[in-house]
Design an enzyme around this catalytic site. Sequence first.
Site, PDB file in Angstrom:
ATOM      1  N   CYS A  82      48.493  46.867  56.595  1.00 25.13           N
ATOM      2  CA  CYS A  82      48.024  45.636  55.946  1.00 25.13           C
ATOM      3  C   CYS A  82      48.573  45.454  54.529  1.00 25.13           C
ATOM      4  O   CYS A  82      49.083  44.380  54.177  1.00 25.13           O
ATOM      5  CB  CYS A  82      46.498  45.593  55.955  1.00 25.13           C
ATOM      6  SG  CYS A  82      45.698  47.121  55.454  1.00 25.13           S
TER       7      CYS A  82
ATOM      8  N   HIS B  38      43.135  42.184  50.143  1.00 22.56           N
ATOM      9  CA  HIS B  38      43.791  43.238  49.376  1.00 22.56           C
ATOM     10  C   HIS B  38      44.601  42.599  48.242  1.00 22.56           C
ATOM     11  O   HIS B  38      45.197  41.533  48.413  1.00 22.56           O
ATOM     12  CB  HIS B  38      44.773  44.015  50.251  1.00 22.56           C
ATOM     13  CG  HIS B  38      44.148  44.937  51.248  1.00 22.56           C
ATOM     14  ND1 HIS B  38      42.790  45.111  51.391  1.00 22.56           N
ATOM     15  CD2 HIS B  38      44.725  45.766  52.162  1.00 22.56           C
ATOM     16  CE1 HIS B  38      42.565  45.996  52.356  1.00 22.56           C
ATOM     17  NE2 HIS B  38      43.705  46.407  52.839  1.00 22.56           N
TER      18      HIS B  38
END
Lengths: 335, 335
Positions: free
Chosen positions: A129, A242
């Site tokens: 990710c 994130h």
Amino acid sequence: MKTYTVAILGATGAVGREMLNILEERQFPVENLIPLASGRSAGQAIAFRGETLRVEEAQPDAFRGVDLVLGAADNDTALAMAPAILDAGALFVDNSSAFRMDPTVPLVVPEVNGNDAFQNRGIVANPNCSTIIAVTAIAALNRLSPVRSMIASTYQAVSGAGVAGIAELEAQVKALSTGEKPVCQAFPYQIAYNLIPQIGQEVNQGYTSEEMKMQNEGRRILHLPELTVSCTCVRVPVIRSHSISLNLTFDRAISPEEARQAISTAPGCRLADDLAAGVYPMPLAASNQDLVYVGRIRPDLTNPKGLALWCCGDQIRKGAATNAVQIAQLLCPAE
Amino acid sequence: MKTYTVAILGATGAVGREMLNILEERQFPVENLIPLASGRSAGQAIAFRGETLRVEEAQPDAFRGVDLVLGAADNDTALAMAPAILDAGALFVDNSSAFRMDPTVPLVVPEVNGNDAFQNRGIVANPNCSTIIAVTAIAALNRLSPVRSMIASTYQAVSGAGVAGIAELEAQVKALSTGEKPVCQAFPYQIAYNLIPQIGQEVNQGYTSEEMKMQNEGRRILHLPELTVSCTCVRVPVIRSHSISLNLTFDRAISPEEARQAISTAPGCRLADDLAAGVYPMPLAASNQDLVYVGRIRPDLTNPKGLALWCCGDQIRKGAATNAVQIAQLLCPAE
């Protein structure tokens, strides 16, 4: 119009559920959808396009007649099911890390190296990710001049640990507000109001598995076999996006203005870079959508060929589910 | 035994209150304590060594007979009061940034450049909180071989915005738990479950004032006029310890083992570096005490003369109040 029988392997997790949403949002040409999960989750109800589907147990014979499997399960499940998926003649787009470093398996971010997907032999790997978010942010810069090295510090949301990670942050905040002791299961330490500078286990000279992915997967996606990366991965009490602080060294100097220009038209990116006006990427703004936000672009004061920048992306969507569906869209066209 | 009349300028803020605690903890030889603050706070009760003191308004005539002023107020107040403090013959240890870049004012972290404090002409400046934590962490490495450049990404607690910052995070978490809209006053955006990659205003090529302090103050404290720093400062939803991810380039290669050895005996530092055992600095562990925790020490994979590390320290204590009291202890001995 061509349509496909699609199985989701790991349909009850955070990424699997989001894959269902994204197939629907993107009007992927699904003929039948088969939600698969462990025996423990079999029988659960899952909504898709207004219908209620029952989760089936993921077993080798579940893939007969399936055209596409989107994998949102762990490495062991991916490895165990891959032979049956290939035998069934299905395409396997897998979000686990089991196949990412297999040189016969393309590792793909469609906006960056979409063409690699067509070299598949039945499996395409979806990258880590944080790596997806970082390479999407910097791909347009890498086209201006190759990236030689990268220093990355991540600020990773609890969604990286799945539904359990999100639930644990929320439960800890609640417990602390009433003076109770917070329970730590998904993470080794309290994450509410804290930071945990370890994601994954030590694999190389003090770096964790998660930290090494940025270099190892970044090399394959960007076609930069010599790229070096020093990455520090940190879990932060944020729900689902994130963020990454990046210092990049290029072959030649790139001005911040040139970088902004390139990122403003880069596929998958949104330029958010006006410090004086308070415009920069933030996890709350980057959540629940598919673009990687890029900002704080400025010279690296330590390095005349360097740039510093800051990027954010939704970990469950672009960092996992959306990227996998985008790969499937490349390889399973509607026409 | 020598004793001192001590005034706290800004005694009702987060740093001022902590200065009172630390004077008491460290048994600083206080004869009289005079808590000063703005007119708005005058009359408030403050506890010190079991007594209740009344806050007085900070005015030029408040410093008559004072030996030591610990400044925990803003730049304007520090600049306005400095002439009266110097006229009174008092020593002014100031935590604002008003005097930090004045070449006639020492900028001091006692464990790093304590001797500089003795060159004062009445004022000693206390550095920026993130800078104190970073230079305390790396001073012992800089003694092994000079630091040439540094890439820093910070994870800064809300206490950096004072009592109001802490209250705002807590109020936002509470509001969100009941579905209310969080109020943003101390910070420009929601900080609960979010990150804000701006601290201070833009001052240089896209860098903020807070980010430039790491280079500008770092150069003075470490006696490294050529040091270059590329810093990214980020506010995180943590209460009171700042964390910093650092990549350092030295004159010569330093091995992680040599670095660990140096930090294990460095004043003001605690080595917390055993990844396999889950030992590394975390803000919760570093809070409410005075040491800077240092860990995740490893080679910088982009640079043979580089090291990466991660450090945490209590922003209100070592990042502000403790460091100021330590400076005062150097210059105001009990004997």
